[in-house]
Structure formats: C-alpha cells, structure tokens
Enzyme design. Sequence first.
Site, PDB file in Angstrom:
ATOM      1  N   ASP A 242       0.803  -1.216   0.000  1.00 36.66           N
ATOM      2  CA  ASP A 242       0.000   0.000   0.000  1.00 36.66           C
ATOM      3  C   ASP A 242       0.839   1.270   0.000  1.00 36.66           C
ATOM      4  O   ASP A 242       0.320   2.365  -0.206  1.00 36.66           O
ATOM      5  CB  ASP A 242      -0.928   0.011   1.211  1.00 36.66           C
ATOM      6  CG  ASP A 242      -2.036  -1.016   1.066  1.00 36.66           C
ATOM      7  OD1 ASP A 242      -2.360  -1.373  -0.081  1.00 36.66           O
ATOM      8  OD2 ASP A 242      -2.563  -1.461   2.096  1.00 36.66           O
ATOM      9  N   HIS A 284       1.213  10.287   9.107  1.00 39.34           N
ATOM     10  CA  HIS A 284       1.280   8.907   9.595  1.00 39.34           C
ATOM     11  C   HIS A 284       2.703   8.373   9.759  1.00 39.34           C
ATOM     12  O   HIS A 284       2.921   7.430  10.511  1.00 39.34           O
ATOM     13  CB  HIS A 284       0.538   7.969   8.637  1.00 39.34           C
ATOM     14  CG  HIS A 284      -0.934   8.220   8.551  1.00 39.34           C
ATOM     15  ND1 HIS A 284      -1.747   8.265   9.666  1.00 39.34           N
ATOM     16  CD2 HIS A 284      -1.742   8.442   7.480  1.00 39.34           C
ATOM     17  CE1 HIS A 284      -3.004   8.496   9.282  1.00 39.34           C
ATOM     18  NE2 HIS A 284      -3.019   8.618   7.972  1.00 39.34           N
ATOM     19  N   GLY A 292       3.445   7.048   4.099  1.00 38.36           N
ATOM     20  CA  GLY A 292       3.369   8.361   3.487  1.00 38.36           C
ATOM     21  C   GLY A 292       4.765   8.920   3.253  1.00 38.36           C
ATOM     22  O   GLY A 292       4.907  10.078   2.928  1.00 38.36           O
ATOM     23  N   ASP A 317      -8.011  15.750   9.490  1.00 36.94           N
ATOM     24  CA  ASP A 317      -8.061  14.687   8.488  1.00 36.94           C
ATOM     25  C   ASP A 317      -9.035  13.592   8.940  1.00 36.94           C
ATOM     26  O   ASP A 317      -9.270  13.421  10.140  1.00 36.94           O
ATOM     27  CB  ASP A 317      -6.660  14.101   8.321  1.00 36.94           C
ATOM     28  CG  ASP A 317      -6.497  13.260   7.072  1.00 36.94           C
ATOM     29  OD1 ASP A 317      -5.950  13.777   6.088  1.00 36.94           O
ATOM     30  OD2 ASP A 317      -6.918  12.082   7.101  1.00 36.94           O
ATOM     31  N   HIS A 319      -8.455  10.546   8.965  1.00 36.33           N
ATOM     32  CA  HIS A 319      -7.674   9.562   9.724  1.00 36.33           C
ATOM     33  C   HIS A 319      -6.971  10.240  10.891  1.00 36.33           C
ATOM     34  O   HIS A 319      -6.518  11.385  10.787  1.00 36.33           O
ATOM     35  CB  HIS A 319      -6.628   8.912   8.807  1.00 36.33           C
ATOM     36  CG  HIS A 319      -7.213   8.268   7.585  1.00 36.33           C
ATOM     37  ND1 HIS A 319      -7.431   8.968   6.414  1.00 36.33           N
ATOM     38  CD2 HIS A 319      -7.654   7.011   7.377  1.00 36.33           C
ATOM     39  CE1 HIS A 319      -7.977   8.155   5.521  1.00 36.33           C
ATOM     40  NE2 HIS A 319      -8.122   6.962   6.081  1.00 36.33           N
ATOM     41  N   ASP A 406     -10.274  14.511   3.272  1.00 36.72           N
ATOM     42  CA  ASP A 406     -10.954  13.272   2.925  1.00 36.72           C
ATOM     43  C   ASP A 406     -12.221  13.107   3.758  1.00 36.72           C
ATOM     44  O   ASP A 406     -12.870  12.070   3.733  1.00 36.72           O
ATOM     45  CB  ASP A 406     -10.038  12.051   3.084  1.00 36.72           C
ATOM     46  CG  ASP A 406      -9.117  12.146   4.282  1.00 36.72           C
ATOM     47  OD1 ASP A 406      -9.282  13.079   5.097  1.00 36.72           O
ATOM     48  OD2 ASP A 406      -8.230  11.285   4.421  1.00 36.72           O
ATOM     49  N   TYR A 445      -9.093  12.606  -1.674  1.00 34.75           N
ATOM     50  CA  TYR A 445      -8.890  11.693  -2.789  1.00 34.75           C
ATOM     51  C   TYR A 445      -9.893  11.890  -3.919  1.00 34.75           C
ATOM     52  O   TYR A 445      -9.780  11.263  -4.953  1.00 34.75           O
ATOM     53  CB  TYR A 445      -8.904  10.254  -2.258  1.00 34.75           C
ATOM     54  CG  TYR A 445      -7.891  10.109  -1.147  1.00 34.75           C
ATOM     55  CD1 TYR A 445      -6.541  10.066  -1.427  1.00 34.75           C
ATOM     56  CD2 TYR A 445      -8.283  10.116   0.196  1.00 34.75           C
ATOM     57  CE1 TYR A 445      -5.596   9.993  -0.425  1.00 34.75           C
ATOM     58  CE2 TYR A 445      -7.350  10.038   1.212  1.00 34.75           C
ATOM     59  CZ  TYR A 445      -6.008   9.978   0.901  1.00 34.75           C
ATOM     60  OH  TYR A 445      -5.077   9.915   1.906  1.00 34.75           O
TER      61      TYR A 445
HETATM   62 FE   FE2 Z   1      -6.678  10.832   5.657  1.00 37.35          FE
END
Ligand code: FE2
Length: 517
Positions: A242, A284, A292, A317, A319, A406, A445
């Site tokens: 990923d 991250h 990232g 964000d 996340h 996002d 995204y």
């Molecule tokens: Fe995110």
Amino acid sequence: MDQQGKREVPFSTINTGRLGENERKSISRSPSPDTITTTVHVDDSPKVSPRASSPKQSVISELKENVSYNPHTQCRTKRCPNTNPLSPSKKENKPNVEQKHKRVAAKRPAPSPLKDERIVRFQGHDTRSCPWNFNLNLPQVQFQQGIDNSARSKTCYVCSKECIQLCDKLPKIPKRASMVHSLLEAYGLLDKMRVVPSRRASVHELMAFHTTDYVEYLQKINDEDDSEKVDETSQEYGMGYDCPSMPGVYDLVGAVAGATLQAAKCLLNGTATVAINWCGGWHHTRRDEAAGYVNDIMLGILKLTEKFNRIMYIDVDLHQGDGVEDAFSFTSKVMTVSLHKYAPGFFPSTGNSNDIGIGKGRYYSVNVPLYDGIQDEQYCDIFYRIVDEAKEFYKPEVIVFQCGVDTLSGDPMCSFNLTPHGIGKCLKTVLDWKLPTLIVGGGGYNIPNTARCWAYLTSIIVGQEIPSEIPEHEYFTEYGSDYQLEIEPSHRKNHNDGEYIESLLTTVSGNLQKINT
Ligand code: FE2
C-alpha cells in the site's frame, strides 16, 4: 479488532499507510475489487530502530526516548459509488457539458508557468460578492471571510515547481498538486499572498526526526524504478504494497519536507503570520517506517520549537494523526488535537477519547473519535467546543493545522459528509486566535473536490471572496458537470447521535480541565 488480533478491513485503492510484515502474510481478498475485504493479523511487537539520530534539543530527546510504534494497517474502504454527489446530474447535462468543453477548449489560455521563482505581494482586494451565504447558526463563531489586512498581507504560500511535479506523480492523488495550485492561480489567490519558493530539505534536516537508516534507505532506492519490488529491507521500512516505492521517492520526501520547513521558517522569522504548504500534511509516517514516506509535520513542529514553547497541533483529516501524536505523547510541549473517524479496522485504529497521552504528556493528547455521516453543523459545534477549550487551557503560542479533506462529501473514503463551508468555519475559528499558524494539506482523494476546498480555504485565509463559478484554466474540464466551487452534502445517514456526542464532549472536556499550565 477481535480477541485474536484480527480485524475486518474494507479495502481501498487509497494509499497513505502500509501493512506490517505479519499483517501481509495473512491477507486474503474476495474476487471483486469493489467488495474486497481484508483480514489482517496484527503484529503488536514494538520495533526499534538500530540507529537513531538526534541533532536537536530537549523535545527531540524526549521523542527519542519515548517514541512509540503502534501497529497499524492501511485504511481500506470499498470504492464508493457516490464519489461525487453531483454525479447523477452528469448524464442529464452531458450535451451542455460537451458544448462547454468545446467552448472552453477554444478559449483556454496556454498554461502559465508556475510562479515559484518570484515573490508576489498583496495587490489589493477584489470586491466581487461571494454567493455563499452560509450560516451554521453557531452563535460562538461569526462566519466572516478573511482576517484583517495586515495579517492578510502576511500570508505566505510555499511551493516549488519541483515539489508540485513530484507530488503529481503520487499514484493515488495524480495531478492533485497541480490542480490545487492552478485553481489558486485561476482565482487570483496567488496575488493575495507572498508566494515563497521552497527548496529540498537536507539530509541533516530530515534526520531531525527520521533515523539515519531510514533516510539512507530512501536515498538508496531513489533511482530504482521497480515499484513492485518488495524485499526484506523494503518491508522493514514499510515500503511496498500500500505504500510502494516509486522513482524519485527521496526527491519527493526532500521537496515536501523542505516546503513545510520553509513555511515554519516564515513563522519563525516573522515574515508570515500564516504559512501554507498544501503539498504537506503527511501525518502517519514514523521515524523509520514509511506510511506516506515522510512526516513533514513533525519536521515543521520541531523547527517551530526553536522559538515557541507551546505548540498546538490540530488535525482534521479523516484519519487520526497517529504519527504526530505518538511522537509527542510523552511531552507537554506539544498538544495534539485530532478529530477523526474511529471504527473497527479503520486505519490507523487508534484515537479513542481515552487516548490522552502518557507521563508528562498526560492530558496533552486530545482525541475526538467520530462516526460516519457527520455533517457541517454538528462537526463545527464539536470542533469549536473542544478546540476552543483546549486553547483556553493550553494557551498555545503557535498553531499547526493539518487540513486533510478526505472528510468531504464525495470523497472516495465515503465516511464523513462535510463541505468546504464547514471546514472553513473550523479554520476561521483558529485564524481568529491571531496566532502564528502553519497550515498543511493531507488526505483528499476526490481531487477536484480537494482543489475546490483548499482554494476556498485559501480565500478565507487571505480574505479574498471568490466567485462560485470555477474560472477557466488548464484543468477547468475536471470540474464538470457543474463547474461550481460548492460541494453539497450527500444523503448519507449520520451515525453520530446527540447522546454519543454529549458523552464524548464531557469526557474530552473533563480531561482538558486536568491540565496544569
Ligand atoms: Fe486521511
């Protein structure tokens, strides 16, 4: 996560993280790419870098001693059929859209070169009226565009042609950097800020947070063009699957980090009260573990510690900002506040409201876990109540704002249901504190929607109202079928009921009141 350490994770094409070695071994996928689910076995064993480096002072020392490594996996969610809430109207309007495309193609000016080699100063104020008459009925927050003229003229926008070109190559967000920059330019927003060119971060600057081994590894693979290569070393550093290796990855890391460092320098030397790097916001990545590729936010915050004693990091964000929070979870010198989606198996699977920091950092990590479907009014109310209270208790000297979008309606993450208006109100709340503020990007995204939102937020920062119609420019056709700046919320169900939110606010507020400043 169940008792066996397994979790069911929806699969997505989005890439902001990685799988651990033991996680990868047990991946299984269903046949359909749209309905893939992944079973992940989590390796909870800590990882310790064999060679940590440390060029800085006390905060860095604390980081080195206390940085923790949470096992995590990549956020995966099945592809959302409702990528853009405006999409249903595309077919209906197709003939008109085609006509508009032809008209635009005939009129479209030649792409202008990026203006990264010059500094553009504030040149006045466009008085066109804004068609966005948006009011969330929050008496605490007055929705007004912009800040005062003196602050507006001290907004720095950091970018470089190289950084934009390198970010354009990121496989999950192709051309996003160029689309954002071009839309800012098309709206005339570059003329309302000081455009500050950035340079690549040096090896020494990268090692302010990242380990020598990790930086040397990035240098080593910079010229490799086999993104599919997955060997033992690449797995050790989180590359592959990923978070694949890509040609020029070290160049990318240096450019992104360099831009955020330049933005931090603008605040340090007083040439800016607000500094923006929309290419940054990679929250991250660990010291020696790609999720990232680089943690430019950490580098920026560490740079700010040269002058500021109390730094508040706010992350909106979708996340959780786990990489930044983990690094500062043992210190009171940085308060981290993260509003994010929290659900079983959703990356990074951390950020419960009871995650509040450890030792000297206890109560200085603030987590606000939210569920799918939240909309502007509720989100802004939560943001204001928590962030304002955190500010009152902590009394920060400088703000770092990670503005991943996002969370927007229409994002392929298909989770929150926000619009640029809501995110703009949150940003305005922070800007009204009139503290030095470093603003970086993050997730996002649905690329046209991300460009829409960041252009709108930039207009708020510089106090420049912008029209609803997308201006004709190089990427104009990407904004069909409506060619409007607005993003409407979808009809997704909101899973955040009032009882949960009140309980959450009570918990978070109770923790904040235990802070001793
Ligand atoms: Fe995110």
